[in-house]
Design an enzyme around this catalytic site. Structure first.
Site, PDB file in Angstrom:
ATOM      1  N   SER A  35     -22.265 -21.386  17.943  1.00 42.46           N
ATOM      2  CA  SER A  35     -21.146 -21.720  17.066  1.00 42.46           C
ATOM      3  C   SER A  35     -19.792 -21.634  17.767  1.00 42.46           C
ATOM      4  CB  SER A  35     -21.152 -20.803  15.836  1.00 42.46           C
ATOM      5  OG  SER A  35     -20.576 -21.438  14.739  1.00 42.46           O
ATOM      6  N   SER A  57     -18.923 -21.962   9.628  1.00 44.56           N
ATOM      7  CA  SER A  57     -19.416 -22.785  10.736  1.00 44.56           C
ATOM      8  C   SER A  57     -20.539 -23.744  10.369  1.00 44.56           C
ATOM      9  CB  SER A  57     -19.883 -21.884  11.883  1.00 44.56           C
ATOM     10  OG  SER A  57     -18.773 -21.321  12.538  1.00 44.56           O
ATOM     11  N   LYS A  61     -19.774 -27.255  10.991  1.00 46.06           N
ATOM     12  CA  LYS A  61     -19.917 -27.858  12.325  1.00 46.06           C
ATOM     13  C   LYS A  61     -21.010 -28.925  12.334  1.00 46.06           C
ATOM     14  CE  LYS A  61     -18.223 -24.157  15.381  1.00 46.06           C
ATOM     15  NZ  LYS A  61     -17.900 -23.004  14.541  1.00 46.06           N
TER      16      LYS A  61
END
Length: 418
Positions: A127, A63, A66
């Site tokens: 997340s 993540s 991201k």
């Protein structure tokens, strides 16, 4: 022992003494080892590298990727192609992804409406995978087009060790059958620690105000008009977290089977501002651990804050005063135009040196006080930067600290004769 043996023993001892006295090549010594697959620590103001380990290796980062979704969305807002109040109606794919067991998510129910700001906050705080996919659709219209935007942006930012196949950082097999068309069914996002640090550098430089949500420990998310859920930030180094750290400002955690546990952090104390990246943190026993990513981050940040100092540059400490021709004095004292400080290690076995680049090969009087004479760059093993462009920006303008008058013609003539 006979005379012949004593002779060879004496020669042998002499050779040992000579070898011990010979100068040895000075190697840059790492101050410690970060227990992780890869790590890096940089000065957030300049992009100067303070520590690195396997920093160029392209690895799964889960993540933490991201942050690229974040960067693209913030750019779209800056270019007024999107706004924080834009609405999004959740689709069936969002509900299926956001309710799948084992994934980091905030439920997005089909037909419910959410604002871009709500989706952005949930992506950065907890997340949320479906939120990142929804944001990608808002910006790119289709998953495929947004992934293309992510990879194109990576090239523009010179993230040379990065490749994206989805908005979230999950392995494609985890989101099957909703992986982006044209991507490998078992692929996932790859980045290097250096690329993550460079991306974080751009985020902190270009969007400092938009990163405030990363310091928020808790916030309510409205799933429906009547149903809410409390989001608790995955960054455990924030005040109130399990491992609070003084000066922490963000940024993003990441975890999956391939990537292990990672964390990209941003922290500030006084005049020092740091960015650190840890990928695949491990315990002393070599096991993946959520706690380890924060402990290894603490180790990196402590090193930056305690072993480096933000020091104002005195060029006389690094370079000689330039020679002046036809002047009443042969040299000129120098100073810098920039009064900001630069990160210097407090102790090092390899001293920092300077290289002076004069505007003119031969400096000729008269020289005015404040006149730009050229630039100075610091050199040595500690002078490494994320990019060559940032290294060029780190050069320091050098000016004359005093005026140097031109010598009169008679003295010049006399000097030329004698």
């Amino acid at each position: 022992m006979n005379q012949h043996q004593r002779k060879w023993l004496a020669i042998f001892l002499c050779m040992i003494v000579i070898m011990m006295m010979m100068p040895r090549p000075s190697l840059a010594k790492l101050p410690f080892d970060v227990r992780a697959k890869a790590a890096i620590l940089i000065d957030a103001k300049t992009g100067k590298i303070l520590y690195q380990k396997n920093a160029k290796e392209s690895l799964p980062v889960a993540s933490m990727s991201k942050m690229m979704t974040q960067y693209v969305i913030l750019n779209q807002i800056k270019e007024k192609k999107l706004s924080w109040n834009d609405g999004y109606k959740a689709k069936k794919i969002d509900q299926l992804l956001s309710t799948k067991p084992g994934l980091s998510n905030i439920p997005l129910y089909q037909g419910e409406e959410y604002t871009l700001k709500e989706l952005y906050d949930s992506m950065m705080m907890v997340s949320a995978n479906a939120s990142s996919r929804a944001l990608g659709e808002m910006a790119g219209k289709t998953d495929q087009q947004f992934i293309q935007m992510m990879n194109e942006t990576a090239k523009q930012l010179k993230l040379s060790d990065s490749h994206f196949v989805n908005t979230s950082g999950l392995n494609n097999k985890d989101i099957h059958p909703y992986e982006v068309k044209g991507t490998n069914p078992e692929d996932e996002n790859h980045m290097s620690a250096k690329d993550l640090a460079l991306l974080a550098y751009h985020l902190t430089k270009e969007f400092p105000n938009e990163l405030a949500i990363e310091t928020t420990k808790k916030k309510v998310f409205h799933i429906t008009d009547t149903q809410v859920i409390e989001m608790v930030n995955t960054n455990e180094m924030l005040p109130g977290g399990k491992y609070p750290y003084e000066g922490i400002l963000g940024m993003k955690t990441g975890m999956n089977e391939a990537a292990g546990h990672g964390f990209t952090s941003h922290a500030k104390r006084g005049d020092k501002e740091l960015i650190s990246v840890v990928i695949g943190a491990e315990t002393k026993e070599g096991k993946p651990s959520s706690k380890a990513r924060f402990m290894e981050t603490k180790k990196l940040l402590d090193y930056g804050f305690k072993q480096w100092e933000c020091k104002r540059v005195n060029p006389a400490d690094y370079v000689q005063q330039p020679n002046i021709e036809k002047g009443k004095q042969e040299t000129v004292a120098i100073a810098t135009t920039d009064q900001s400080c630069i990160m210097i290690p407090k102790t090092t076995d390899q001293p920092i040196k300077g290289k002076l680049h004069l505007k003119e090969e031969n400096m000729v009087a008269p020289i005015e006080k404040g006149q730009k004479l050229g630039t100075m760059e610091l050199t040595g093993p500690t002078e490494q930067y994320l990019t060559t462009e940032l290294k060029k920006q780190a050069t320091i303008d050098i000016i004359a600290k005093e005026a140097v008058e031109k010598e009169n013609w008679f003295i010049l003539l006399w000097k030329s004769i004698f």
